[in-house]
Design an enzyme around this catalytic site. Sequence first.
Site, mmCIF file in Angstrom:
data_model
loop_
_atom_site.group_PDB
_atom_site.id
_atom_site.type_symbol
_atom_site.label_atom_id
_atom_site.label_comp_id
_atom_site.label_asym_id
_atom_site.label_seq_id
_atom_site.Cartn_x
_atom_site.Cartn_y
_atom_site.Cartn_z
ATOM 1 N N ASP A 45 0.829 -1.201 0.000
ATOM 2 C CA ASP A 45 0.000 0.000 0.000
ATOM 3 C C ASP A 45 0.864 1.251 0.000
ATOM 4 O O ASP A 45 1.845 1.352 0.751
ATOM 5 C CB ASP A 45 -0.904 0.018 1.237
ATOM 6 C CG ASP A 45 -1.756 1.270 1.301
ATOM 7 O OD1 ASP A 45 -2.784 1.312 0.601
ATOM 8 O OD2 ASP A 45 -1.383 2.208 2.036
ATOM 9 N N TYR A 81 2.473 10.397 -0.574
ATOM 10 C CA TYR A 81 3.554 9.979 0.308
ATOM 11 C C TYR A 81 4.890 10.420 -0.268
ATOM 12 O O TYR A 81 5.303 9.965 -1.346
ATOM 13 C CB TYR A 81 3.568 8.463 0.511
ATOM 14 C CG TYR A 81 2.340 7.902 1.218
ATOM 15 C CD1 TYR A 81 1.426 8.723 1.879
ATOM 16 C CD2 TYR A 81 2.098 6.532 1.228
ATOM 17 C CE1 TYR A 81 0.319 8.211 2.520
ATOM 18 C CE2 TYR A 81 0.985 6.006 1.875
ATOM 19 C CZ TYR A 81 0.098 6.851 2.508
ATOM 20 O OH TYR A 81 -0.998 6.323 3.139
ATOM 21 N N SER A 87 -10.736 5.660 2.002
ATOM 22 C CA SER A 87 -9.937 5.703 3.228
ATOM 23 C C SER A 87 -10.441 6.821 4.117
ATOM 24 O O SER A 87 -10.561 7.975 3.677
ATOM 25 C CB SER A 87 -8.455 5.928 2.900
ATOM 26 O OG SER A 87 -7.680 6.019 4.087
ATOM 27 N N GLY A 104 4.394 -0.729 8.650
ATOM 28 C CA GLY A 104 5.499 -0.024 8.026
ATOM 29 C C GLY A 104 6.772 -0.415 8.743
ATOM 30 O O GLY A 104 6.731 -1.070 9.794
ATOM 31 N N THR A 157 11.245 0.675 9.236
ATOM 32 C CA THR A 157 12.471 1.368 8.856
ATOM 33 C C THR A 157 13.643 0.408 8.761
ATOM 34 O O THR A 157 14.694 0.765 8.232
ATOM 35 C CB THR A 157 12.804 2.472 9.876
ATOM 36 O OG1 THR A 157 12.912 1.885 11.186
ATOM 37 C CG2 THR A 157 11.702 3.537 9.900
ATOM 38 N N GLN A 206 12.237 -5.387 11.585
ATOM 39 C CA GLN A 206 10.902 -5.019 12.050
ATOM 40 C C GLN A 206 9.831 -5.729 11.219
ATOM 41 O O GLN A 206 8.811 -6.157 11.760
ATOM 42 C CB GLN A 206 10.712 -3.500 11.954
ATOM 43 C CG GLN A 206 11.560 -2.694 12.920
ATOM 44 C CD GLN A 206 11.428 -1.202 12.686
ATOM 45 O OE1 GLN A 206 11.319 -0.756 11.543
ATOM 46 N NE2 GLN A 206 11.434 -0.429 13.750
ATOM 47 N N GLU A 253 9.660 -9.373 12.428
ATOM 48 C CA GLU A 253 8.977 -9.508 13.718
ATOM 49 C C GLU A 253 7.472 -9.322 13.568
ATOM 50 O O GLU A 253 6.680 -10.122 14.066
ATOM 51 C CB GLU A 253 9.505 -8.474 14.718
ATOM 52 C CG GLU A 253 8.748 -8.513 16.051
ATOM 53 C CD GLU A 253 9.090 -7.361 16.984
ATOM 54 O OE1 GLU A 253 8.384 -7.206 17.995
ATOM 55 O OE2 GLU A 253 10.051 -6.629 16.689
ATOM 56 N N ASN A 254 7.067 -8.278 12.857
ATOM 57 C CA ASN A 254 5.645 -7.960 12.788
ATOM 58 C C ASN A 254 4.844 -8.981 11.991
ATOM 59 O O ASN A 254 3.690 -9.273 12.313
ATOM 60 C CB ASN A 254 5.458 -6.565 12.194
ATOM 61 C CG ASN A 254 5.955 -5.469 13.128
ATOM 62 O OD1 ASN A 254 6.143 -5.686 14.320
ATOM 63 N ND2 ASN A 254 6.182 -4.295 12.584
#
Length: 342
Positions: free
Chosen positions: A49, A54, A151, A286, A288, A292, A295-296
């Site tokens: 997405d 952005y 959205s 999201g 960086t 991460q 893990e997510n």
Amino acid sequence: MNHRRLGRSGLSISEITYGNWLTHGELVGRDSALACIRAALDAGISTFDTADVYALGAAEEVLGEALRPVRRSSVEIATKVCLPTGDGPNDRGLSRKHIMESCHASLRRLGTDYVDLYQAHRFDERTPLDETLIAFDDLVRQGKVLYLGVSEWTAPQIRAALDLAEDMGLRSRIVANQPQYNMLWRVIEPEVLPLCRSAGIGQVVFQPLAQGVLTGKYLPGRPPPEGSRASSAGRAPRFIRRVLGDQLLERIQQLRPLADEAGLSMAQLAIAWTLQQDGVDSAIIGATRPEQVTENTAAAGVRLSGDLIVKIDAVLGDLVDRDPAKTAQMMAVKPAWSREQA
């Protein structure tokens, strides 16, 4: 990675969607961004997405570059239109002119002939709704867009669009809604979720970690840790710091034993909770750093017990915000856990 049908449509999307708001093109360099997207692909994420606004298009360019080596039909790409992308009077909103020009620009930046999901980033009070819906329908007929979404629209706005599309006999319809939703911010529950469930509209929610607050890394009485979004430059601190307060952060720390009980990290607990809510088809994460992402995504497929969910609600208590009037306000108004109450 599990996949779920998006609402009542035939489109399957990954349980976890990778998004690049406030990261790629703004907080994260190109190499790190590409590494995060590769980690997402390695973890089985197929849904990505982004939006034209952005980093003013840079996020779409990075995503397009990262996905270029991937077979196009193996991924689902979602982007958005509405928020300002320039200083001109037509560089915003949901007019036919801006929708068409923005879609073509997004396709160029993404390096693709079509997007799987095209979403109205906000509701546009200044443009007739029929003009917006016809423009979207034309893009679907042209094959440049496969599915439509919105959205942060309110329930009355979504209902109006559904009714008008039916009255006009449009073949394409809204199949997705992308609201902010997490353990703390549940403003879609009273009105938006019931409407969407009855209309077959799936939820692809963002901020399941509440700007990282639900990871537990922000501690009461202490400054934000180095390297966190709240300590960085750019727009991220503006979004995060306004909701940090000791009252909230003390409650968040009380969730840590519950995460330990489930054998999960705090982040995994928050994402698993979100994915378990009725009507939610995918949660956007999201990152960086690639680790991460790893893990997510481990939260995919996790099922929390009913007792654990009751305990989470008991801990958060009156800090949970369910006011439907705050839909689309992105916590711009004072949330239940605001700094003023700390």
